[in-house]
Write a protein that holds these residues in place. Structure first.
Motif, PDB file in Angstrom:
ATOM      1  N   GLY A  36       0.820  -1.210   0.000  1.00  0.00           N
ATOM      2  CA  GLY A  36       0.000   0.000   0.000  1.00  0.00           C
ATOM      3  C   GLY A  36       0.852   1.257   0.000  1.00  0.00           C
ATOM      4  O   GLY A  36       0.570   2.210  -0.728  1.00  0.00           O
ATOM      5  N   LYS A  37       1.916   1.247   0.822  1.00  0.00           N
ATOM      6  CA  LYS A  37       2.808   2.414   0.855  1.00  0.00           C
ATOM      7  C   LYS A  37       3.512   2.610  -0.489  1.00  0.00           C
ATOM      8  O   LYS A  37       3.664   3.736  -0.969  1.00  0.00           O
ATOM      9  N   HIS A  38       3.965   1.489  -1.030  1.00  0.00           N
ATOM     10  CA  HIS A  38       4.641   1.574  -2.316  1.00  0.00           C
ATOM     11  C   HIS A  38       3.710   2.098  -3.411  1.00  0.00           C
ATOM     12  O   HIS A  38       4.102   2.931  -4.243  1.00  0.00           O
ATOM     13  N   LEU A  39       2.455   1.659  -3.378  1.00  0.00           N
ATOM     14  CA  LEU A  39       1.489   2.111  -4.376  1.00  0.00           C
ATOM     15  C   LEU A  39       1.195   3.606  -4.235  1.00  0.00           C
ATOM     16  O   LEU A  39       1.090   4.343  -5.220  1.00  0.00           O
ATOM     17  N   VAL A  40       1.103   4.057  -2.946  1.00  0.00           N
ATOM     18  CA  VAL A  40       0.855   5.489  -2.707  1.00  0.00           C
ATOM     19  C   VAL A  40       2.013   6.325  -3.230  1.00  0.00           C
ATOM     20  O   VAL A  40       1.818   7.352  -3.886  1.00  0.00           O
ATOM     21  N   LYS A  41       3.247   5.885  -2.936  1.00  0.00           N
ATOM     22  CA  LYS A  41       4.423   6.618  -3.435  1.00  0.00           C
ATOM     23  C   LYS A  41       4.457   6.636  -4.964  1.00  0.00           C
ATOM     24  O   LYS A  41       4.790   7.654  -5.582  1.00  0.00           O
ATOM     25  N   LYS A  42       4.133   5.521  -5.554  1.00  0.00           N
ATOM     26  CA  LYS A  42       4.129   5.443  -7.020  1.00  0.00           C
ATOM     27  C   LYS A  42       3.107   6.399  -7.612  1.00  0.00           C
ATOM     28  O   LYS A  42       3.377   7.111  -8.587  1.00  0.00           O
ATOM     29  N   LYS A  43       1.903   6.446  -7.008  1.00  0.00           N
ATOM     30  CA  LYS A  43       0.859   7.344  -7.508  1.00  0.00           C
ATOM     31  C   LYS A  43       1.279   8.799  -7.357  1.00  0.00           C
ATOM     32  O   LYS A  43       1.008   9.638  -8.218  1.00  0.00           O
ATOM     33  N   ARG A  44       1.937   9.093  -6.207  1.00  0.00           N
ATOM     34  CA  ARG A  44       2.397  10.471  -6.013  1.00  0.00           C
ATOM     35  C   ARG A  44       3.426  10.873  -7.079  1.00  0.00           C
ATOM     36  O   ARG A  44       3.373  11.977  -7.636  1.00  0.00           O
ATOM     37  N   ARG A  45       4.378   9.956  -7.349  1.00  0.00           N
ATOM     38  CA  ARG A  45       5.373  10.247  -8.375  1.00  0.00           C
ATOM     39  C   ARG A  45       4.707  10.463  -9.734  1.00  0.00           C
ATOM     40  O   ARG A  45       5.065  11.369 -10.484  1.00  0.00           O
ATOM     41  N   GLU A  46       3.753   9.643 -10.059  1.00  0.00           N
ATOM     42  CA  GLU A  46       3.064   9.791 -11.336  1.00  0.00           C
ATOM     43  C   GLU A  46       2.335  11.130 -11.425  1.00  0.00           C
ATOM     44  O   GLU A  46       2.338  11.783 -12.481  1.00  0.00           O
ATOM     45  N   ARG A  47       1.677  11.538 -10.278  1.00  0.00           N
ATOM     46  CA  ARG A  47       0.992  12.825 -10.296  1.00  0.00           C
ATOM     47  C   ARG A  47       1.986  13.973 -10.474  1.00  0.00           C
ATOM     48  O   ARG A  47       1.730  14.925 -11.205  1.00  0.00           O
ATOM     49  N   LEU A  48       3.135  13.875  -9.804  1.00  0.00           N
ATOM     50  CA  LEU A  48       4.147  14.925  -9.934  1.00  0.00           C
ATOM     51  C   LEU A  48       4.689  14.992 -11.368  1.00  0.00           C
ATOM     52  O   LEU A  48       4.899  16.088 -11.912  1.00  0.00           O
ATOM     53  N   ILE A  49       4.889  13.814 -11.940  1.00  0.00           N
ATOM     54  CA  ILE A  49       5.388  13.780 -13.319  1.00  0.00           C
ATOM     55  C   ILE A  49       4.365  14.391 -14.265  1.00  0.00           C
ATOM     56  O   ILE A  49       4.696  15.176 -15.157  1.00  0.00           O
ATOM     57  N   ARG A  50       3.076  14.040 -14.050  1.00  0.00           N
ATOM     58  CA  ARG A  50       2.035  14.585 -14.916  1.00  0.00           C
ATOM     59  C   ARG A  50       1.942  16.103 -14.765  1.00  0.00           C
ATOM     60  O   ARG A  50       1.796  16.840 -15.742  1.00  0.00           O
ATOM     61  N   GLY A  52       4.360  18.075 -13.865  1.00  0.00           N
ATOM     62  CA  GLY A  52       5.538  18.667 -14.505  1.00  0.00           C
ATOM     63  C   GLY A  52       5.392  18.716 -16.016  1.00  0.00           C
ATOM     64  O   GLY A  52       5.738  19.728 -16.657  1.00  0.00           O
ATOM     65  N   ARG A  53       4.848  17.662 -16.575  1.00  0.00           N
ATOM     66  CA  ARG A  53       4.641  17.655 -18.027  1.00  0.00           C
ATOM     67  C   ARG A  53       3.611  18.693 -18.451  1.00  0.00           C
ATOM     68  O   ARG A  53       3.770  19.361 -19.480  1.00  0.00           O
ATOM     69  N   ILE A  54       2.538  18.821 -17.667  1.00  0.00           N
ATOM     70  CA  ILE A  54       1.516  19.818 -17.997  1.00  0.00           C
ATOM     71  C   ILE A  54       2.109  21.219 -17.951  1.00  0.00           C
ATOM     72  O   ILE A  54       1.845  22.053 -18.827  1.00  0.00           O
ATOM     73  N   LYS A  55       2.936  21.487 -16.929  1.00  0.00           N
ATOM     74  CA  LYS A  55       3.579  22.807 -16.844  1.00  0.00           C
ATOM     75  C   LYS A  55       4.504  23.054 -18.034  1.00  0.00           C
ATOM     76  O   LYS A  55       4.535  24.157 -18.595  1.00  0.00           O
ATOM     77  N   GLN A  56       5.259  22.018 -18.407  1.00  0.00           N
ATOM     78  CA  GLN A  56       6.157  22.156 -19.560  1.00  0.00           C
ATOM     79  C   GLN A  56       5.369  22.422 -20.845  1.00  0.00           C
ATOM     80  O   GLN A  56       5.752  23.284 -21.661  1.00  0.00           O
ATOM     81  N   GLU A  57       4.286  21.699 -21.058  1.00  0.00           N
ATOM     82  CA  GLU A  57       3.482  21.904 -22.256  1.00  0.00           C
ATOM     83  C   GLU A  57       2.870  23.300 -22.276  1.00  0.00           C
ATOM     84  O   GLU A  57       2.835  23.968 -23.324  1.00  0.00           O
ATOM     85  N   ARG A  58       2.390  23.750 -21.085  1.00  0.00           N
ATOM     86  CA  ARG A  58       1.835  25.103 -21.027  1.00  0.00           C
ATOM     87  C   ARG A  58       2.909  26.152 -21.310  1.00  0.00           C
ATOM     88  O   ARG A  58       2.660  27.131 -22.032  1.00  0.00           O
ATOM     89  N   PHE A  59       4.107  25.936 -20.762  1.00  0.00           N
ATOM     90  CA  PHE A  59       5.207  26.891 -20.996  1.00  0.00           C
ATOM     91  C   PHE A  59       5.606  26.897 -22.473  1.00  0.00           C
ATOM     92  O   PHE A  59       5.806  27.975 -23.057  1.00  0.00           O
ATOM     93  N   ARG A  60       5.713  25.722 -23.041  1.00  0.00           N
ATOM     94  CA  ARG A  60       6.060  25.647 -24.459  1.00  0.00           C
ATOM     95  C   ARG A  60       4.988  26.301 -25.328  1.00  0.00           C
ATOM     96  O   ARG A  60       5.288  27.015 -26.293  1.00  0.00           O
ATOM     97  N   GLY A  61       3.716  26.049 -25.020  1.00  0.00           N
ATOM     98  CA  GLY A  61       2.644  26.676 -25.764  1.00  0.00           C
ATOM     99  C   GLY A  61       2.684  28.194 -25.660  1.00  0.00           C
ATOM    100  O   GLY A  61       2.482  28.901 -26.656  1.00  0.00           O
TER     101      GLY A  61
END
Length: 308
Positions: A36-50, A52-61
């Motif tokens: 459960g802890k590992h899954l929570v950490k994984k989900k958090r990393r995925e949200r942070l990555i998403r 970061g990507r959204i911010k990069q796409e907005r900045f590039r746009g």
């Protein structure tokens, strides 16, 4: 003996079960928590990555939008810059920086600009300017064979490159009178408004009145080439340049070289054979003490020296 071994084996098995059972129970109890802890950490990393990507796409746009706006404004500014437009008085003066004329060895620059005044200076950027009308005006000048026009910006200017016809024969009524017209190698007759020619043009001087006998204004390209051929023959066999050809009486033609005046008579199919006799006669002319008026080659088989 066998009984003892059996007992030992049973005891060992029971002991193994008793020892291993608590550890397996501990793993079963801890595994869901760790997962459960590992899954929570994984989900958090995925949200942070998403994120970061959204911010990069907005900045590039945003940057693409910003660069597009800057490009549009820059293009509009550059397209309206004064460096794209020619001076309104470009066709009104000789020697200006807006119009450069190249290869006009026969046509004076002021005559070219006089014709350019019939064309309007382009009011659009130089890269959009049409030059067809300018070329059509310049092609009206008889010595010009073709015209090439190049356009440049910053500052806006035109480069007019001319290809002129090549003079071949100059016409004069007398050897002591300056030429009044000339023929080009393609048979074009050009009047005195484009004379005198530069000394770099080596032409054949032909004497002709133009009002009786053989009018030079009616000569065609075949006639021009015939005269060029006669001059070439005389120079080849005499080893001397032709000073002039006297066509004032087309039935009694003379060719003047440095040593003597040569009478060819009527220009017919045998004239070239008569010219070929020059090498055998010219040395004798040079030995004559008296002044020779002309060397007579008008006869088919007989040569004469006319003395003054």
């Amino acid at each position: 003996m066998d009984e003892e071994i059996t007992e030992i084996t049973e005891i060992s098995t029971e002991e193994y079960i008793e020892v291993s059972e608590p550890e397996q129970t501990k793993q079963i109890e801890q595994s869901p928590v760790d997962d459960g802890k590992h899954l929570v950490k994984k989900k958090r990393r995925e949200r942070l990555i998403r994120k970061g990507r959204i911010k990069q796409e907005r900045f590039r746009g945003f940057m693409r939008f910003l660069f597009s706006i800057l490009f549009i404004f820059g293009f509009v500014y550059v397209s309206k810059a004064s460096g794209w437009y020619m001076d309104k008085n470009a066709f009104n003066r000789v020697g200006g920086s807006s119009v450069e004329i190249i290869n006009n060895n026969i046509v004076p620059s002021y005559k070219i600009l006089a014709l350019l005044k019939n064309s309007d200076v382009p009011l659009v950027p130089i890269y959009m300017a049409r030059t067809d009308s300018i070329k059509d005006e310049l092609m009206k000048l008889a010595p010009i064979e073709d015209v090439y026009i190049r356009r440049y910006a910053f500052p806006a200017r035109m480069q007019i490159i001319l290809r002129e016809r090549i003079p071949s024969i100059t016409i004069s009524p007398d050897a002591k009178v300056p030429p009044i017209a000339f023929f080009t190698t393609d048979g074009k007759l050009i009047g005195r408004e484009f004379l005198p020619l530069r000394p770099s043009y080596k032409t054949i001087l032909v004497l002709s009145y133009g009002n009786k006998g053989d009018d030079y204004r009616k000569w065609d390209l075949n006639k021009i080439r015939q005269i060029e051929k006669i001059a070439g023959y005389v120079e080849t066999y005499s080893k001397e340049p032709v000073e002039y050809i006297d066509f004032r009486n087309p039935d009694d033609v003379y060719v003047k070289i440095k040593t003597v005046n040569i009478r060819l008579g009527k220009i017919d199919e045998n004239v070239y054979k008569r010219i070929e006799r020059i090498p055998s006669i010219l040395p004798q002319v040079k030995l004559v003490d008296s002044k020779v008026k002309y060397l007579d080659l008008s006869w088919e088989k007989v040569n004469y020296l006319k003395l003054q």
